[in-house]
Scaffold this motif. Structure first.
Motif, PDB file in Angstrom:
ATOM      1  N   LEU A  29       6.423  14.335   0.139  1.00  0.00           N
ATOM      2  CA  LEU A  29       6.949  13.453  -0.363  1.00  0.00           C
ATOM      3  C   LEU A  29       8.211  13.622  -0.292  1.00  0.00           C
ATOM      4  O   LEU A  29       9.119  14.595  -0.280  1.00  0.00           O
ATOM      5  N   LEU A  30       8.925  12.296  -0.377  1.00  0.00           N
ATOM      6  CA  LEU A  30      10.597  12.280  -0.741  1.00  0.00           C
ATOM      7  C   LEU A  30      10.790  11.874  -1.866  1.00  0.00           C
ATOM      8  O   LEU A  30       9.873  10.916  -2.452  1.00  0.00           O
ATOM      9  N   LEU A  31      11.762  12.201  -2.580  1.00  0.00           N
ATOM     10  CA  LEU A  31      12.140  11.594  -3.967  1.00  0.00           C
ATOM     11  C   LEU A  31      13.576  11.143  -3.885  1.00  0.00           C
ATOM     12  O   LEU A  31      14.375  11.843  -3.515  1.00  0.00           O
ATOM     13  N   VAL A  46       9.022   3.186  -8.437  1.00  0.00           N
ATOM     14  CA  VAL A  46       8.545   2.611  -7.342  1.00  0.00           C
ATOM     15  C   VAL A  46       7.916   3.701  -6.140  1.00  0.00           C
ATOM     16  O   VAL A  46       8.727   4.434  -5.897  1.00  0.00           O
ATOM     17  N   ILE A  47       6.786   3.497  -6.032  1.00  0.00           N
ATOM     18  CA  ILE A  47       6.156   4.182  -4.811  1.00  0.00           C
ATOM     19  C   ILE A  47       6.181   3.366  -3.706  1.00  0.00           C
ATOM     20  O   ILE A  47       5.756   2.300  -3.509  1.00  0.00           O
ATOM     21  N   VAL A  77       9.737   7.254  -5.130  1.00  0.00           N
ATOM     22  CA  VAL A  77       8.585   8.206  -4.507  1.00  0.00           C
ATOM     23  C   VAL A  77       8.136   7.883  -3.289  1.00  0.00           C
ATOM     24  O   VAL A  77       7.597   6.816  -3.311  1.00  0.00           O
ATOM     25  N   CYS A  78       8.359   8.683  -2.177  1.00  0.00           N
ATOM     26  CA  CYS A  78       7.850   8.087  -0.882  1.00  0.00           C
ATOM     27  C   CYS A  78       6.983   9.013  -0.318  1.00  0.00           C
ATOM     28  O   CYS A  78       7.494  10.113   0.352  1.00  0.00           O
ATOM     29  N   PRO A  79       5.733   9.100  -0.613  1.00  0.00           N
ATOM     30  CA  PRO A  79       4.787   9.984   0.060  1.00  0.00           C
ATOM     31  C   PRO A  79       4.588   9.918   1.486  1.00  0.00           C
ATOM     32  O   PRO A  79       4.623   8.873   2.247  1.00  0.00           O
ATOM     33  N   ASP A  80       4.471  11.226   2.157  1.00  0.00           N
ATOM     34  CA  ASP A  80       4.104  11.259   3.755  1.00  0.00           C
ATOM     35  C   ASP A  80       2.594  10.850   3.911  1.00  0.00           C
ATOM     36  O   ASP A  80       1.834  11.753   3.466  1.00  0.00           O
TER      37      ASP A  80
END
Length: 281
Positions: A29-31, A46-47, A77-80
């Motif tokens: 993930l990117l944070l 925010v996801i 939080v941006c999950p791959d």
């Protein structure tokens, strides 16, 4: 989880791990921590979910989402997610290729791994009214479907998403990506219906969720009729009408998603205002 980045900066991709039975499964993930972040804070969470197979790095490079998060003091939080249609189970012989896609089904990875991790690791609120999920393209579908599966979310926004699986024509790209996880629709209709976001049982689970729906009228990848169908299903169930925007000049691209993200964060800001604690008089 590695150390958090400085406020006002991105970190990652960070590897995250989860133990499922005897297996250890991992993902990335990117944070982003907003300017003014405090570890002991009660920041909104925010996801953000990307499209099918899209580059995770598009969030910092192309979306403008970090500046929007700064305005609200929100942790991003941006999950791959690789290749997922936000299923909550895998079927025999039907799994995405190993690689970027987490080893757990997409909806479960978000609801049972990513969300708890964010709440444990960062200074975010645990209140549904301050917990948001949004996405574009397949991630737009994911935002609604995850909110339907997990009641921890009080705000869900889908841009250019696919919600009415019965309307997908065999041979189209949208049909093929769903068939890759469910099998052919004519052979396994129950699998498709289980994740059919417009069905009454799933729509009912959006009670209490502020829903925002956006789509480009010129979209040739996912027709805007998909978003109209989702909006119709929500109002038909007697729930509050979602915020619905069909952009007459927009297609299926970041030119549109950047604009719609700004509008969506405006909607989120208003929703957060309603959940903010009131000062005593």
């Amino acid at each position: 989880m590695p150390h958090a980045p400085r406020p006002g900066s991105w970190a990652g991709p960070l590897e995250i791990a989860h133990v499922e039975g005897s297996r250890r499964v991992t993902g990335r993930l990117l944070l982003y921590l907003p300017s003014g972040y405090r570890p002991e804070g009660r920041h909104p969470l925010v996801i953000a979910l990307h499209g099918w197979g899209s580059a995770l790095e598009d969030w910092p490079r192309r979306s403008g989402i970090a500046g929007l998060a700064d305005r609200l003091g929100a942790v991003l939080v941006c999950p791959d997610m690789g290749h997922t249609v936000y299923e909550d189970r895998y079927f025999k012989g039907l799994r995405p290729r190993p690689g970027r896609t987490p080893a757990l089904p997409g909806a479960r990875w978000i609801g049972e791994v990513v969300l708890p991790l964010a709440r444990r690791s960062f200074g975010v609120s645990k209140e549904p009214g301050r917990t948001a999920i949004l996405g574009y393209s397949t991630g737009g579908r994911g935002a609604l479907l995850v909110a339907q599966r997990y009641p921890e979310f009080g705000f869900a926004a889908g841009m250019s998403g696919t919600y009415d699986l019965d309307a997908l024509s065999p041979g189209t790209g949208e049909y093929r990506i769903h068939a890759a996880l469910y099998g052919p629709r004519h052979r396994y209709p129950e699998r498709w219906r289980r994740d059919q976001s417009v069905t009454p049982d799933l729509v009912a689970r959006l009670k209490g969720v502020r829903v925002v729906l956006g789509h480009g009228a010129l979209d040739r990848v996912v027709p805007a009729a998909q978003t109209r169908a989702m909006a119709k299903a929500i109002t038909g169930a007697g729930l509050p009408a979602p915020i619905l925007r069909i952009d007459p000049r927009a297609a299926h691209d970041f030119s549109y998603w950047r604009r719609e993200l700004e509008r969506t964060f405006g909607d989120l800001g208003k929703a957060l205002d309603r959940t903010a604690p009131r000062r005593p008089h």
